[in-house]
Scaffold this motif. Structure first.
Motif, PDB file in Angstrom:
ATOM      1  N   ALA B 115       0.835  -1.196   0.000  1.00 41.82           N
ATOM      2  CA  ALA B 115       0.000   0.000   0.000  1.00 41.82           C
ATOM      3  C   ALA B 115       0.877   1.257   0.000  1.00 41.82           C
ATOM      4  O   ALA B 115       0.642   2.176  -0.783  1.00 41.82           O
ATOM      5  CB  ALA B 115      -0.924  -0.005   1.216  1.00 41.82           C
ATOM      6  N   ALA B 118       2.357   1.885  -3.263  1.00 41.92           N
ATOM      7  CA  ALA B 118       1.387   2.324  -4.266  1.00 41.92           C
ATOM      8  C   ALA B 118       0.796   3.687  -3.933  1.00 41.92           C
ATOM      9  O   ALA B 118       0.056   4.254  -4.726  1.00 41.92           O
ATOM     10  CB  ALA B 118       0.267   1.285  -4.382  1.00 41.92           C
ATOM     11  N   GLY B 119       1.109   4.196  -2.748  1.00 39.22           N
ATOM     12  CA  GLY B 119       0.553   5.479  -2.348  1.00 39.22           C
ATOM     13  C   GLY B 119      -0.875   5.364  -1.857  1.00 39.22           C
ATOM     14  O   GLY B 119      -1.620   6.331  -1.822  1.00 39.22           O
ATOM     15  N   PHE B 120      -1.259   4.181  -1.472  1.00 41.84           N
ATOM     16  CA  PHE B 120      -2.618   3.954  -0.979  1.00 41.84           C
ATOM     17  C   PHE B 120      -2.631   4.080   0.538  1.00 41.84           C
ATOM     18  O   PHE B 120      -1.842   3.433   1.221  1.00 41.84           O
ATOM     19  CB  PHE B 120      -3.099   2.568  -1.400  1.00 41.84           C
TER      20      PHE B 120
END
Lengths: 145, 145
Positions: B115, B118-120
């Motif tokens: 995450a 992914a920049g989530f």
DNA sequence: GACAGTAGCGCAATAATGTAACAGAAATCG
DNA sequence: CGATTTCTGTTACATTATTGCGCTACTGTC
């Protein structure tokens, strides 16, 4: 992509036109779709559009690891690497409802130990993370649940 | 049990009769309940039994970590240790639909790393393991999904 | 206590999601 | 070809969830 499905086909499963079409719809969309959204697309394609049609095709695709159900959204997505049996995990954006698939095996860690201790036999796990995706970080908030 | 809720009450939340009643129903049952099963109980208790009544009360209970939704079953359970904000995980028996709550933080491991990469931004995770519970191990199989 | 503001509840209507059951078509295999 | 199984089409229905609106009841301020 169609290549991968043909290959998966070879385990005795019949990759019929209808099932292929539903899979194509999911691939085309690239996002989670409700069953009834799929039915609309089927209708547009001149195919039958009664609910069981979609649900049966989806059941097939899921059984063969070509698609997954995102329980949180009651929606379905094409699998990112079809054919391989795996333990998918999803990151779900609560602003745009977009979904990214990755991999997780919680049963290998603490959860697995708890399950063994309790005598629970895990067959499959579902992991879904809710949050905000990169494209939505600077967007106005939404109340969420 | 009622003691614990009163305490959680103190964060400015109003633990009304209706919400208490719904919580009691969940506790009494000790198993996941559909919203409409809860509504039946409410009707039996002489209270209003329109869907929004149950859903609103459940929304409140969930927001205050007194209950959880089991997405896989579209059902609700009382939390085993109310009041504490946590990351619950469920072990769901596919034969009897019983549920055991435990704890898991997938966001701490590989999923968290993915995450971040992914920049989530993960805000909450849901983990639900499907399998067979100890009481059902020697019971006739059921087709499952 | 009077008042305004907010949160909770009751209710009607309807939307969205998912299944059961059965009949007919089509592939598979002897 | 005939028997069997699998897949599809269709009707009808079941289950789950939400929207909208108006009223009530609590909260806080003066």
């Amino acid at each position: 992509m169609t290549i991968a499905e043909e290959r998966c086909n070879k385990d005795g499963a019949r990759f019929t036109d209808l099932r292929r079409k539903v899979f194509e719809i999911l691939l085309m969309q690239g996002r989670p779709m409700g069953a009834y959204a799929i039915l609309e697309q089927l209708r547009d394609a001149g195919l039958s559009s009664q609910p069981p049609v979609a649900y049966r095709a989806l059941e097939f695709l899921i059984a063969h690891d070509l698609a997954h159900k995102v329980e949180r959204l009651n929606a379905f997505v094409a699998c990112v690497n079809p054919g391989q049996t795996h333990a998918p995990a999803f990151m779900i954006c609560r602003l745009c409802d977009g979904v990214a698939e990755t991999h997780a095996e919680p049963a290998r860690g603490a959860l697995g130990a708890t399950a063994r201790a309790a005598g629970f036999q895990i067959e499959k796990t579902m992991v879904e993370a809710i949050g905000v995706c990169p494209s939505c970080v600077d967007v106005k908030e939404r109340p969420d649940q």
